[in-house]
Write a protein that holds these residues in place. Structure first.
Motif, short mmCIF file in Angstrom:
data_model
loop_
_atom_site.label_atom_id
_atom_site.label_comp_id
_atom_site.label_asym_id
_atom_site.label_seq_id
_atom_site.Cartn_x
_atom_site.Cartn_y
_atom_site.Cartn_z
N HIS A 319 38.66 33.68 38.41
CA HIS A 319 39.97 34.23 38.77
C HIS A 319 41.08 33.63 37.91
O HIS A 319 41.97 34.35 37.45
N LEU A 323 43.94 35.59 35.04
CA LEU A 323 45.36 35.46 35.35
C LEU A 323 46.08 34.70 34.23
O LEU A 323 47.17 35.09 33.79
N VAL A 443 46.91 29.62 42.42
CA VAL A 443 46.42 30.98 42.30
C VAL A 443 46.35 31.66 43.65
O VAL A 443 46.70 32.81 43.81
N ASP A 506 39.50 40.38 42.36
CA ASP A 506 40.81 40.28 41.73
C ASP A 506 40.71 40.31 40.21
O ASP A 506 41.56 40.90 39.53
N LEU A 510 42.62 43.05 38.04
CA LEU A 510 43.59 42.67 37.01
C LEU A 510 43.21 43.26 35.66
O LEU A 510 44.07 43.69 34.88
N HIS A 523 49.69 36.07 41.33
CA HIS A 523 48.69 36.65 42.20
C HIS A 523 49.20 36.85 43.63
O HIS A 523 48.75 37.75 44.35
N TRP A 526 50.25 40.31 45.86
CA TRP A 526 49.46 41.22 46.72
C TRP A 526 49.85 41.06 48.18
O TRP A 526 49.99 42.05 48.91
#
Length: 825
Positions: A319, A323, A443, A506, A510, A523, A526
């Motif tokens: 993740h 990002l 995150v 995720d 992304l 993040h 959402w």
């Protein structure tokens, strides 16, 4: 352009014989109207979907057409073969900014001087935007090798960094960097402060690799016991010790990452996802340690400990990686507004950070560069753009001694000098340019607040575990079996759905959004999107395109080739919005210029540009200047030769493609829409609102940054999604619950947005809302699957049927099922 031989055909006769190509009007293009009967098309260069404005258009923008033709003419056609089905970002800002070139020139001089002193090669690192794949590396490498004096190039796509080596004095590095911009790879100097801070995903990768090896070791030495090796075997004790050592090291290397974050969350009296992960790891390890000391094989979960640490660490790294990659790619495209040039007493120029600006400093502002503090103009006259402050698209003339506001941009073709009236430290612009603290946020969205799902999850797991243990004691089964049952409940009820499946979900989401030109910076948006009921927009550059549009492009068809080449020369390096609009219109239809622009083009401030070619005097500008007095006419912009009109161009702001349909759909979903603009022209703002189908009651213009923020806060900031692109939007960003920005290339703006979108279309909000709904649906499915797994696994534990081998099978199996669901996004 042929020199001294152009013949001007009478405009009337040409117009009568010309057959204009079909063109979409501004409103049609914005609302998805007439599109040559073909609907949307995919750009031949970047793959972005767009609505064609004329029948033969195959590129989403003029920049993409230019790059495509450069690639074809340069012999780099293999680029598209290597690219395959991958998409690129639309090409913007084909020419590097004047302030960057000045900064780069100074840096190159220092680098080459140092290289000559050592009699070696010069070396420079550049941060390059859109550097994302093998095809990009191949194209840049081949472009680099076309230059004499080029020695070596190294491309790091993970950090978007190019390292160049060249022979000083032989390699034209400024020309190479200008070519990078033209090919769609905007370059900037690497900020050493950014590089000193190692990314979390890179540091996590080392932990992940070590934990993976330890997990494989623990599984390998636990397997013989599962396959029936007797506990009395001479190797059993050795294998058990090796598995214990592997699990212990996995706890130290991989588990410590979660322990630190779980402890920090508990000290803040909140729950984070790392708390249940840490609980599962600690209980499994302590239970295994007790099983080894007391000889209870049913409590040996060494392989589980190491594998669980690896899987959770892998999910977190997965993740973080994307990002951070989104942030790096955006940062590589952004211009850093942290430096300027100061003129010292003897006229020498020095580069300084803007925070060192003091009152009375003489500053040199390059074309297109920002004026960082309120200043007095030292030059006789200059054109200044205020669009970053109030959304006013037209340059404003200033004269010597006049006060130029902070945040204005040099709209002239040459550098200007200003005298600072204040220090940058403590100025209003400092607060607008300040980097937000959220850039380094955790995150997970639940770091700074308790999550009710986690609380319920932990309470249920602990209650079931302790009740099961006490139940076995009450039934007289003994302490050891009761502990085994309790520990097995805590071990198998692992949060794999939270730790592995959700990060994968995720990451894939992304990645899909990035392919559609939407980059997520934070993040946590959402969770905040759920509260949004109101959508607020800046106007200039947000609802409208950043470059004004030519309303009557069919007149270009009436020009002869010579006249078209003259028009190219008059607009090619023209920073005025009208010049940019005309140049974009010409390039979109006719591609690259066949000749270089003439250096004899002269700007007449406040009137237009002109060019003398033999007996022919060409002008492009206001009618009362471009035409003879006896033939003066009306029109936004007139192209003339020897005082006679060739054609008249109508230039206006253009609504972003798809904006009308998108806002209509958002309104039908119950969202409240409004425009908060700094543009002082009320009629222009209201005209845009009417074209978008918005009520004038929800339109505000001539707002200061503080007034924008106050409007948002008064209406409930947490429930507002605000989209803006200027310095006057920074305070509004701080007030709104969710923020977005079109890609401007200005770090001070983009770094404060939760998401950034590229391209000329207006599609990001609809895409985000659909993605949020899809994400939440899959999360519900993942949680239901995880609950089903936990019910089955915990039931087996309560009945005393769970053992380390079964746990080692069920846990990876549940991870495979939940990640397969996540992959459906």
């Amino acid at each position: 352009m042929s020199k001294g031989s152009s013949v001007v055909t009478p405009p009337a006769s040409r117009a009568a014989n010309a057959v204009p190509s079909p063109v979409l009007s501004t409103t049609e293009a914005a609302s998805g109207g007439r599109s040559c009967g073909e609907g949307k098309r995919s750009c031949q260069h970047c793959g972005t979907e767009f609505i064609p404005r004329f029948e033969t258009e195959t590129f989403c923008c003029a920049g993409c057409r230019v790059v495509y033709e450069l690639i074809q003419s340069g012999g780099f056609q293999s680029f598209y073969d290597l690219l395959g089905k991958r998409k690129l970002q639309p090409v913007e800002n084909a020419e590097p900014a004047g302030d960057f070139l000045a900064e780069l020139e100074e840096e190159v001089d220092l680098v080459e001087k140092a290289a000559r002193e050592k009699n070696g090669a010069a070396r420079l690192r550049l941060r390059v935007g859109n550097l994302s794949c093998t095809a990009c590396v191949w194209l840049i490498d081949h472009l680099f090798r076309h230059y004499p004096g080029a020695l070596k190039i190294n491309s790091d796509t993970s950090r978007s960094i190019l390292t160049l080596w060249w022979t000083p004095g032989e390699f034209a590095i400024l020309d190479f960097i200008a070519d990078l911009h033209r090919y769609g790879y905007p370059a900037g100097l690497v900020n050493d402060l950014d590089e000193d801070t190692q990314s979390e995903s890179r540091s996590l990768l080392t932990r992940l690799g070590l934990t993976a090896g330890l997990a494989m070791n623990a599984m390998a030495f636990s397997l013989p016991a599962y396959l029936g090796m007797e506990a009395t075997s001479e190797f059993a004790r050795l294998f058990s010790l090796v598995a214990f050592a592997s699990a212990s090291l996995a706890m130290a290397v991989g588990g410590s990452y979660f322990f630190q974050r779980a402890w920090a969350a508990l000290k803040m009296r909140t729950l984070h996802m790392d708390v249940p992960i840490s609980l599962g790891l600690i209980v499994a390890y302590l239970g295994s340690l007790g099983g080894m000391l007391f000889g209870i094989e049913e409590m040996l979960y060494y392989d589980f400990v190491a594998t669980f640490a690896f899987l959770m660490l892998g999910g977190r790294w997965l993740h973080l990686r994307l990002l951070e990659k989104n942030r790096r790619q955006l940062r590589a495209r952004e211009r850093d507004l942290s430096v300027t040039f100061r003129i010292r007493e003897k006229g020498a120029r020095e580069k300084i950070p803007i925070h060192r600006i003091e009152a009375e400093d003489c500053l040199e502002i390059q074309p297109g560069a920002l004026i960082p503090v309120e200043s007095n103009l030292e030059a006789e006259s200059a054109r200044v753009r205020l669009d970053w402050i109030n959304g006013e698209p037209e340059p404003v003339p200033f004269v010597h001694g006049q006060v130029v506001p902070a945040g204005a941009k040099n709209g002239s073709a040459t550098a200007i000098r200003v005298r600072a009236r204040e220090a940058f430290s403590g100025s209003f612009l400092e607060s607008l340019l300040e980097d937000p603290s959220s850039e380094g946020e955790e995150v997970d969205a639940n770091v700074h607040r308790g999550n009710p799902i986690l609380k319920i999850y932990l309470i249920i797991v602990l209650v079931v575990a302790f009740l099961s243990g006490f139940g076995w004691i009450a039934l007289g089964k003994g302490l050891a079996p009761a502990l085994q049952v309790m520990i097995s409940v805590l071990v198998v009820s692992c949060p794999c759905a939270l730790g592995l499946a959700l990060p994968l979900l995720d990451e894939m989401l992304l990645s899909k959004l990035k392919n559609r030109g939407i980059f997520i910076r934070q993040h946590s948006l959402w969770g905040r999107l759920r509260s949004v009921t109101r959508l607020a927009f800046d106007k200039t550059g947000t609802l409208t395109e950043p470059v004004q549009k030519l309303e009557n492009p069919e007149v270009l068809e009436t020009l002869s080739e010579d006249e078209r080449q003259v028009l190219r020369s008059l607009t090619m390096n023209n920073a005025h919005p009208v010049g940019k609009a005309l140049h974009e219109g010409i390039t979109a239809r006719y591609g690259l210029a066949s000749v270089a622009p003439d250096e004899g083009v002269r700007e007449v401030p406040g009137s237009g540009v002109e060019f003398q070619e033999g007996d022919l005097h060409w002008k492009l500008g206001k009618a009362n200047w471009a035409l003879d007095t006896e033939s003066a006419g009306q029109g936004d912009c007139v192209f003339s030769c020897n005082g006679r009109a060739i054609c008249t161009f109508r230039i206006s702001e253009s609504i972003r493609e798809g904006a009308v349909a998108q806002l209509r759909d958002l309104k039908s979903l119950g969202f409240h829409l409004q425009i908060l603009s700094g543009d002082p022209d009320e009629e222009r703002v209201e005209s845009t609102a009417r074209a978008l189908g918005l009520s004038l009651d929800e339109v505000s213009c001539n707002l200061s940054p503080a007034e924008k923020a106050a409007r948002i806060e008064a209406q409930g900031g947490n429930g507002t999604l605000f989209v803006g692109d200027g310095g006057n939007d920074s305070l509004a960003f701080a007030a709104a619950g969710v923020t977005g920005a079109p890609a401007t290339g200005i770090r001070a703006v983009e770094s404060k947005a939760d998401f950034v979108f590229t391209g000329r279309g207006f599609h990001a909000i609809g895409e985000l809302l659909q993605s949020r709904a899809r994400r939440e649906k899959l999360i519900r499915i993942i949680f239901l699957t995880a609950i089903t797994y936990n019910l089955i696994a915990v039931s087996l534990c309560v009945l005393g049927m769970m053992n380390p081998l079964l746990a080692a099978v069920l846990m990876p199996l549940s991870s495979i099922v939940t990640t397969a669901i996540a992959a459906r996004v």
